[in-house]
Design an enzyme around this catalytic site. Sequence first.
Site, PDB file in Angstrom:
ATOM      1  N   LYS A  36       0.636  -1.113  -0.196  1.00 57.93           N
ATOM      2  CA  LYS A  36       0.266   0.414   0.036  1.00 57.93           C
ATOM      3  C   LYS A  36       1.316   1.201   0.052  1.00 57.93           C
ATOM      4  CE  LYS A  36      -0.220  -0.389   5.330  1.00 57.93           C
ATOM      5  NZ  LYS A  36      -0.982  -0.916   6.456  1.00 57.93           N
ATOM      6  N   TYR A 256      14.649  30.854   7.163  1.00 54.83           N
ATOM      7  CA  TYR A 256      12.955  31.683   7.591  1.00 54.83           C
ATOM      8  C   TYR A 256      13.265  31.444   9.587  1.00 54.83           C
ATOM      9  CZ  TYR A 256      11.343  31.098   3.215  1.00 54.83           C
ATOM     10  OH  TYR A 256      10.752  30.838   1.883  1.00 54.83           O
TER      11      TYR A 256
END
Length: 393
Positions: A36, A256
């Site tokens: 999956k 940042y």
Amino acid sequence: MTAAGGILTVDLGAVAANYALIRREAAGAEVAAVVKADAYGLGMRPVAQRLAAEGCRTFFVADAREGASLRDELPEAVIYVLNGLFPGTAALYAKACLRPVLASMAELEEWRAEGAPLPAALHFDTGMNRLGMSEAEADALAQDPSLSAGVGVSLILSHLACSDEAGHPRNEVQLGRFQAILARLRPHFPEAQASLANSGGIFLGPGYHFDMVRPGVSLYGGNPFTGKPHPFRQAVTAQARVLAVREVAPGDSVGYGATWKAAGKARIAVLAAGYADGFFRSLSSGTSEGISGGRTGEKAGESGGRVYIGGGMAPVAGRVSMDMAMADVSHLPEGAVKRGDMAELIGPHISVDEVGLRAGTLGYEILTALGARYMRRYIEDGTQSAAANGGKA
Ligand SMILES: *Cc1c(COP(=O)(O)O)cnc(C)c1O
């Protein structure tokens, strides 16, 4: 040379070796593969092909779209869909020969209505309280065969909530409930296989193996145990290019928010990997205090990520941004890190589980979050294979 900013290398030989190891551990049981979420980020098609070549016949996916894409790849495989049957989609499952893992009477009813007896799994909840029918519903099915008439029950399964901790009392509770459900249903579905164990469950002992085991993360080299080493080979290496190396003055900040400040004169490598690539923002680090020494051999679990670059470990400096992250390479010899070099984000020096710990999550999430921007290449024990998943150098 490649123009890619990041390179993801998947060692299919390692996946095959992990499959072989599980086969030995679960001797006597069929070893299916859970592929999956694009085989936990590694690439479902090449991974499933490789496992099929190792003799794997049964695969688990999450939904029918994943199942249909796997069906294109493996016409002969048995494919189970773990998330069950979505309303009104039975015909799509039938067309691609997918077997839903039915988790409710409503799903069972819809699958029955599809006509000719079609194979499916029955999912029972034994204590996870996620998907699955109850013990009372198992009783009802045992008492009234008409409820399941027209369904070819090929598998009866349940899922463990705490298989990562061998000593957790819930494991035995779930095992007992699963055995009780099987005792009631087996006489009615003599053809059905039984399956309880995911990767961690396999190592709880033979009593947890039943007819089929369903490993996922262990095939891909992730650790299925909490706080314990594991025997699997790492299958993924992620590397990011050094875009620039810059000098930063004492007291100056990086990135940042200006959260990271250089304690002294610092050298910073700017890397082409950010949170859009699955290099989590939680790997950011806010200070340069005390990081001037070598970081190799340091224990995992502390805050802030690190990368292996220029022959040594380097801590992340400042906030990880979307497309870039910075690493403090001040302690490495001048010239050890150059523009164009590749930094290891995950690989032989930094396991996927260490990255998970440092990011405040687990290896499973790091693998499934690997971004689409990496150039992908598939190798077989170190030799590049021709069966690459669209990745071109
Ligand atoms: C994901 C999943 C697995 C595989 O689990 P791992 O811990 O990755 O081995 C097995 N069974 C079910 C029902 C799952 O959802």
